[in-house]
Design a protein around this motif. Structure first.
Motif, short mmCIF file in Angstrom:
data_model
loop_
_atom_site.label_atom_id
_atom_site.label_comp_id
_atom_site.label_asym_id
_atom_site.label_seq_id
_atom_site.Cartn_x
_atom_site.Cartn_y
_atom_site.Cartn_z
N SER A 90 0.83 -1.19 0.25
CA SER A 90 -0.28 -0.45 0.03
C SER A 90 1.12 1.22 0.27
O SER A 90 0.22 1.93 0.51
N LEU A 91 1.72 0.93 -0.22
CA LEU A 91 3.09 2.77 -0.18
C LEU A 91 2.94 3.27 -2.05
O LEU A 91 3.36 2.75 -2.66
N PRO A 106 9.20 1.29 6.20
CA PRO A 106 8.96 2.57 7.01
C PRO A 106 7.88 3.30 7.15
O PRO A 106 6.76 2.82 6.90
N GLU A 107 7.89 4.29 7.99
CA GLU A 107 6.60 4.88 8.47
C GLU A 107 6.41 6.06 7.29
O GLU A 107 7.65 6.77 7.15
N THR A 108 5.52 6.00 6.75
CA THR A 108 4.92 6.83 5.80
C THR A 108 4.09 8.44 6.14
O THR A 108 3.47 8.76 5.74
N HIS A 109 3.33 7.62 6.86
CA HIS A 109 2.11 8.43 7.34
C HIS A 109 2.04 9.68 8.11
O HIS A 109 2.78 9.43 9.14
N LEU A 110 1.12 10.47 8.03
CA LEU A 110 1.88 11.81 8.68
C LEU A 110 1.91 11.68 9.94
O LEU A 110 2.37 12.73 10.63
N ILE A 111 0.27 11.70 10.87
CA ILE A 111 0.64 11.77 12.64
C ILE A 111 1.56 10.93 12.83
O ILE A 111 3.01 11.66 13.71
#
Length: 330
Positions: free
Chosen positions: A76-77, A185-190
């Motif tokens: 889902s990236l 990796p973390e890509t989500h804003l919050i």
């Protein structure tokens, strides 16, 4: 009768499993653990494997009396999908084909699909409605749209009924504090913003503040992950009651700007969270929000955790107690 949850060890999948267990449902989880976490599965039967593995899926369906499927398993990236589209068509589209064929083989006729509002591409209007044009601008969105279309043909040929749920950004963590968001990796804003008060980064980036919005930053939908889980359970209820195949958007209807999210995170954490503004990213629309009027009307879905402070507060509670993600529990 059991519900099969593919990708049930992932972020939204694990929260949906938790909601199903709270309703005393029998749950079977299939996850390769390539992105999911064993510790995120709070109950039911976990099978570790790939939905493209026919012998493995024969074992899953053969050993369990499966009534319906909730399908999360997918890459889902967005950025990765543009660099490696083959991976996404293989795992997402071919994986879904394998799943649908096994469902048809074993007489399972109901599937709830975790889709994405990325199927719409650049919106013609906002809030986006289900009847709007679908024209994805990235390979990820294209694969999800292909998965939806495949389900329509399986419905036509084999009477496999589906509900597809399209949404943008899941956020927050379960109120039980046991499961939350852990990506690498973390890509989500919050979660990226919350890495600042956790000491994992010095500041958060804002990509452009000259958009035609009230504060100049992009506006996006953010929904609490448990509200999304509720929607998947309600969609399953619709199918169990004999409902026809359908597509539903899940959205806030108003959205939040990047600056609003950062300010809320400052309130919740008590940390200044420095922000650095840089140039716009190519392809970022000013506003992306979806109308959920149809889901509210037909599914009876009503988000219970709409406050940005509640959403971010639940995420902050998870990250404070699990600064290393699920590894913190090991």
């Amino acid at each position: 009768m059991a519900i099969l949850v593919t990708g049930g060890a992932g972020y939204i999948g694990s929260h949906t499993v938790a909601e199903l267990l709270a309703r005393d449902e029998q749950v079977v989880v299939v996850d390769s653990l390539a992105q999911g976490h064993r510790e995120a599965v709070l109950g039911g039967k976990l099978y570790v494997g790939d939905i493209r593995d026919g012998a493995f899926m024969d074992q899953v369906f053969g050993e369990n009396d499966i009534d319906a499927v909730i399908h999360f398993a997918a890459n889902s990236l967005v950025g990765e999908s543009m660099l490696n589209p083959g991976k996404y068509f293989d795992n997402n589209v071919y994986g879904t084909l394998c799943l649908l064929e096994k469902m048809n083989k074993y007489g399972v006729k109901k599937i709830v699909f975790s889709s994405t509002a990325a199927t719409y591409g650049e919106p013609e209007r906002v809030p986006i409605e289900e009847t709007d044009r679908t024209d994805p601008t990235n390979a990820y969105g294209e694969t999800k749209l292909a998965m939806e279309r495949m389900m329509r043909w399986f419905d036509s040929a084999h009477d496999v009924k589906f509900v597809s749920l399209r949404y943008f950004n899941a956020a927050g963590a379960h109120e039980n504090g046991l499961i939350g968001e852990d990506h690498d990796p973390e890509t989500h804003l919050i979660p990226v913003i919350l890495q600042v008060p956790l000491g994992k980064r010095a500041h958060v980036g804002i990509y452009g503040e000259d958009y035609p919005t009230e504060d100049g930053t992009c506006i996006r939908d953010y929904l609490h992950v448990s509200d999304l889980a509720d929607a998947h359970v309600l969609a399953l209820k619709r199918l169990r009651e004999g409902g026809e195949s359908a597509v539903y958007n899940l959205g806030s209807g108003t959205g939040f700007s990047v600056k609003q999210i950062i300010e809320a995170a400052r309130r919740v954490t008590g940390h200044p969270i420095p922000a650095v503004v840089s140039e716009r990213r190519a392809g970022d629309p000013a506003v992306l929000i979806a109308s959920s009027a149809k889901a509210k009307r037909e599914l009876g879905w009503q988000p219970k955790r709409e406050s940005l402070d509640v959403i971010i507060g639940s995420a902050w509670n998870w990250f404070k107690n699990n600064p290393g993600g699920y590894e913190s529990k090991e």
